[in-house]
Motif scaffolding. Sequence first.
Motif, PDB file in Angstrom:
ATOM      1  N   GLY A   1     -55.605  15.107  33.152  1.00 13.47           N
ATOM      2  CA  GLY A   1     -56.896  15.737  32.885  1.00 13.47           C
ATOM      3  C   GLY A   1     -56.775  17.252  32.901  1.00 13.47           C
ATOM      4  O   GLY A   1     -57.310  17.953  32.039  1.00 13.47           O
ATOM      5  N   LYS A   2     -56.054  17.790  33.918  1.00 11.53           N
ATOM      6  CA  LYS A   2     -55.856  19.246  33.996  1.00 11.53           C
ATOM      7  C   LYS A   2     -54.998  19.726  32.827  1.00 11.53           C
ATOM      8  O   LYS A   2     -55.231  20.791  32.272  1.00 11.53           O
ATOM      9  CB  LYS A   2     -55.190  19.623  35.320  1.00 11.53           C
ATOM     10  CG  LYS A   2     -56.112  19.604  36.495  1.00 11.53           C
ATOM     11  CD  LYS A   2     -55.397  20.134  37.716  1.00 11.53           C
ATOM     12  CE  LYS A   2     -56.337  20.196  38.898  1.00 11.53           C
ATOM     13  NZ  LYS A   2     -55.683  20.776  40.070  1.00 11.53           N
ATOM     14  N   LEU A   3     -54.007  18.933  32.461  1.00 14.51           N
ATOM     15  CA  LEU A   3     -53.122  19.297  31.348  1.00 14.51           C
ATOM     16  C   LEU A   3     -53.918  19.354  30.039  1.00 14.51           C
ATOM     17  O   LEU A   3     -53.763  20.289  29.257  1.00 14.51           O
ATOM     18  CB  LEU A   3     -51.976  18.291  31.232  1.00 14.51           C
ATOM     19  CG  LEU A   3     -50.959  18.555  30.120  1.00 14.51           C
ATOM     20  CD1 LEU A   3     -50.244  19.877  30.347  1.00 14.51           C
ATOM     21  CD2 LEU A   3     -49.954  17.419  30.062  1.00 14.51           C
ATOM     22  N   TYR A   4     -54.788  18.364  29.831  1.00 16.80           N
ATOM     23  CA  TYR A   4     -55.610  18.362  28.619  1.00 16.80           C
ATOM     24  C   TYR A   4     -56.579  19.540  28.595  1.00 16.80           C
ATOM     25  O   TYR A   4     -56.800  20.156  27.551  1.00 16.80           O
ATOM     26  CB  TYR A   4     -56.385  17.046  28.492  1.00 16.80           C
ATOM     27  CG  TYR A   4     -55.506  15.860  28.133  1.00 16.80           C
ATOM     28  CD1 TYR A   4     -54.607  15.922  27.072  1.00 16.80           C
ATOM     29  CD2 TYR A   4     -55.588  14.671  28.854  1.00 16.80           C
ATOM     30  CE1 TYR A   4     -53.809  14.843  26.746  1.00 16.80           C
ATOM     31  CE2 TYR A   4     -54.786  13.583  28.541  1.00 16.80           C
ATOM     32  CZ  TYR A   4     -53.892  13.681  27.482  1.00 16.80           C
ATOM     33  OH  TYR A   4     -53.104  12.616  27.161  1.00 16.80           O
ATOM     34  N   LYS A   5     -57.153  19.872  29.733  1.00 12.99           N
ATOM     35  CA  LYS A   5     -58.075  21.015  29.795  1.00 12.99           C
ATOM     36  C   LYS A   5     -57.343  22.313  29.486  1.00 12.99           C
ATOM     37  O   LYS A   5     -57.839  23.169  28.747  1.00 12.99           O
ATOM     38  CB  LYS A   5     -58.731  21.103  31.174  1.00 12.99           C
ATOM     39  CG  LYS A   5     -59.816  20.081  31.398  1.00 12.99           C
ATOM     40  CD  LYS A   5     -60.452  20.271  32.745  1.00 12.99           C
ATOM     41  CE  LYS A   5     -61.506  19.196  33.007  1.00 12.99           C
ATOM     42  NZ  LYS A   5     -62.113  19.352  34.341  1.00 12.99           N
TER      43      LYS A   5
ATOM     44  N   LEU B   1     -56.445  22.306  25.774  1.00 11.48           N
ATOM     45  CA  LEU B   1     -57.653  22.579  24.989  1.00 11.48           C
ATOM     46  C   LEU B   1     -58.057  24.044  25.092  1.00 11.48           C
ATOM     47  O   LEU B   1     -58.394  24.680  24.096  1.00 11.48           O
ATOM     48  CB  LEU B   1     -58.803  21.678  25.462  1.00 11.48           C
ATOM     49  CG  LEU B   1     -60.106  21.804  24.677  1.00 11.48           C
ATOM     50  CD1 LEU B   1     -59.892  21.433  23.224  1.00 11.48           C
ATOM     51  CD2 LEU B   1     -61.189  20.954  25.314  1.00 11.48           C
ATOM     52  N   THR B   2     -57.982  24.606  26.300  1.00  7.19           N
ATOM     53  CA  THR B   2     -58.287  26.021  26.500  1.00  7.19           C
ATOM     54  C   THR B   2     -57.325  26.899  25.692  1.00  7.19           C
ATOM     55  O   THR B   2     -57.731  27.864  25.055  1.00  7.19           O
ATOM     56  CB  THR B   2     -58.222  26.386  27.991  1.00  7.19           C
ATOM     57  OG1 THR B   2     -59.093  25.533  28.709  1.00  7.19           O
ATOM     58  CG2 THR B   2     -58.605  27.831  28.218  1.00  7.19           C
ATOM     59  N   LEU B   3     -56.049  26.541  25.718  1.00  5.34           N
ATOM     60  CA  LEU B   3     -55.037  27.299  24.972  1.00  5.34           C
ATOM     61  C   LEU B   3     -55.313  27.229  23.465  1.00  5.34           C
ATOM     62  O   LEU B   3     -55.238  28.247  22.761  1.00  5.34           O
ATOM     63  CB  LEU B   3     -53.638  26.771  25.285  1.00  5.34           C
ATOM     64  CG  LEU B   3     -52.474  27.475  24.598  1.00  5.34           C
ATOM     65  CD1 LEU B   3     -52.420  28.938  25.039  1.00  5.34           C
ATOM     66  CD2 LEU B   3     -51.173  26.764  24.902  1.00  5.34           C
ATOM     67  N   ILE B   4     -55.655  26.057  22.959  1.00  2.00           N
ATOM     68  CA  ILE B   4     -55.940  25.893  21.536  1.00  2.00           C
ATOM     69  C   ILE B   4     -57.173  26.716  21.144  1.00  2.00           C
ATOM     70  O   ILE B   4     -57.166  27.407  20.116  1.00  2.00           O
ATOM     71  CB  ILE B   4     -56.126  24.399  21.191  1.00  2.00           C
ATOM     72  CG1 ILE B   4     -54.788  23.680  21.292  1.00  2.00           C
ATOM     73  CG2 ILE B   4     -56.713  24.232  19.791  1.00  2.00           C
ATOM     74  CD1 ILE B   4     -54.872  22.171  21.171  1.00  2.00           C
ATOM     75  N   VAL B   5     -58.215  26.664  21.954  1.00  2.00           N
ATOM     76  CA  VAL B   5     -59.425  27.445  21.671  1.00  2.00           C
ATOM     77  C   VAL B   5     -59.117  28.932  21.705  1.00  2.00           C
ATOM     78  O   VAL B   5     -59.585  29.704  20.858  1.00  2.00           O
ATOM     79  CB  VAL B   5     -60.556  27.075  22.662  1.00  2.00           C
ATOM     80  CG1 VAL B   5     -61.711  28.051  22.551  1.00  2.00           C
ATOM     81  CG2 VAL B   5     -61.025  25.648  22.438  1.00  2.00           C
ATOM     82  N   LEU B   6     -58.318  29.367  22.663  1.00  2.00           N
ATOM     83  CA  LEU B   6     -57.940  30.783  22.773  1.00  2.00           C
ATOM     84  C   LEU B   6     -57.135  31.231  21.555  1.00  2.00           C
ATOM     85  O   LEU B   6     -57.392  32.296  20.986  1.00  2.00           O
ATOM     86  CB  LEU B   6     -57.150  31.016  24.054  1.00  2.00           C
ATOM     87  CG  LEU B   6     -56.772  32.445  24.385  1.00  2.00           C
ATOM     88  CD1 LEU B   6     -58.031  33.288  24.559  1.00  2.00           C
ATOM     89  CD2 LEU B   6     -55.929  32.502  25.630  1.00  2.00           C
ATOM     90  N   ILE B   7     -56.179  30.425  21.117  1.00  2.00           N
ATOM     91  CA  ILE B   7     -55.380  30.761  19.932  1.00  2.00           C
ATOM     92  C   ILE B   7     -56.268  30.827  18.697  1.00  2.00           C
ATOM     93  O   ILE B   7     -56.149  31.741  17.882  1.00  2.00           O
ATOM     94  CB  ILE B   7     -54.227  29.739  19.745  1.00  2.00           C
ATOM     95  CG1 ILE B   7     -53.180  29.930  20.846  1.00  2.00           C
ATOM     96  CG2 ILE B   7     -53.594  29.883  18.364  1.00  2.00           C
ATOM     97  CD1 ILE B   7     -52.105  28.875  20.871  1.00  2.00           C
ATOM     98  N   TYR B   8     -57.185  29.876  18.567  1.00  2.00           N
ATOM     99  CA  TYR B   8     -58.111  29.880  17.433  1.00  2.00           C
ATOM    100  C   TYR B   8     -58.980  31.133  17.443  1.00  2.00           C
ATOM    101  O   TYR B   8     -59.196  31.761  16.404  1.00  2.00           O
ATOM    102  CB  TYR B   8     -58.986  28.622  17.458  1.00  2.00           C
ATOM    103  CG  TYR B   8     -60.031  28.600  16.381  1.00  2.00           C
ATOM    104  CD1 TYR B   8     -59.689  28.327  15.063  1.00  2.00           C
ATOM    105  CD2 TYR B   8     -61.362  28.890  16.660  1.00  2.00           C
ATOM    106  CE1 TYR B   8     -60.639  28.328  14.061  1.00  2.00           C
ATOM    107  CE2 TYR B   8     -62.320  28.896  15.667  1.00  2.00           C
ATOM    108  CZ  TYR B   8     -61.947  28.616  14.371  1.00  2.00           C
ATOM    109  OH  TYR B   8     -62.897  28.616  13.384  1.00  2.00           O
ATOM    110  N   ALA B   9     -59.479  31.507  18.607  1.00  2.00           N
ATOM    111  CA  ALA B   9     -60.322  32.699  18.729  1.00  2.00           C
ATOM    112  C   ALA B   9     -59.544  33.947  18.342  1.00  2.00           C
ATOM    113  O   ALA B   9     -60.056  34.816  17.617  1.00  2.00           O
ATOM    114  CB  ALA B   9     -60.879  32.818  20.140  1.00  2.00           C
ATOM    115  N   ILE B  10     -58.324  34.073  18.800  1.00  2.00           N
ATOM    116  CA  ILE B  10     -57.492  35.247  18.472  1.00  2.00           C
ATOM    117  C   ILE B  10     -57.216  35.287  16.971  1.00  2.00           C
ATOM    118  O   ILE B  10     -57.327  36.344  16.336  1.00  2.00           O
ATOM    119  CB  ILE B  10     -56.182  35.226  19.291  1.00  2.00           C
ATOM    120  CG1 ILE B  10     -56.487  35.498  20.764  1.00  2.00           C
ATOM    121  CG2 ILE B  10     -55.185  36.242  18.745  1.00  2.00           C
ATOM    122  CD1 ILE B  10     -55.303  35.310  21.685  1.00  2.00           C
TER     123      ILE B  10
END
Length: 90
Positions: free
Chosen positions: A4-8, A11-20
């Motif tokens: 669960g922590k790994l998925y979070k 997901l946070t990393l993917i959202v951050l990369i998308y935002a950048i």
Amino acid sequence: MKNGKLYKRLLTLIVLIYAIFTIINQQKVMNQYSANSKELASKIDEQQIYNKELIAEKENVNSKEFIEQMAREKLEMYYPNEKIYIDRGM
């Protein structure tokens, strides 16, 4: 629980990369818009200068000097007994 922590985190990393990625692309577009804006402002300034020249020419179109100049340049008309010399040396 670790999954669960790994998925979070993933997901946070993917959202951050998308935002950048989105911010970088938007900055490129904004820079292009800025360059286009400057170019168009320059063209507007040139056209305003040209318009002022045309207005000045329009005001002088009926003057004797302008008519005489156009007769000489465009129609090659001269006063009687007037001698015109053309230098063809160059």
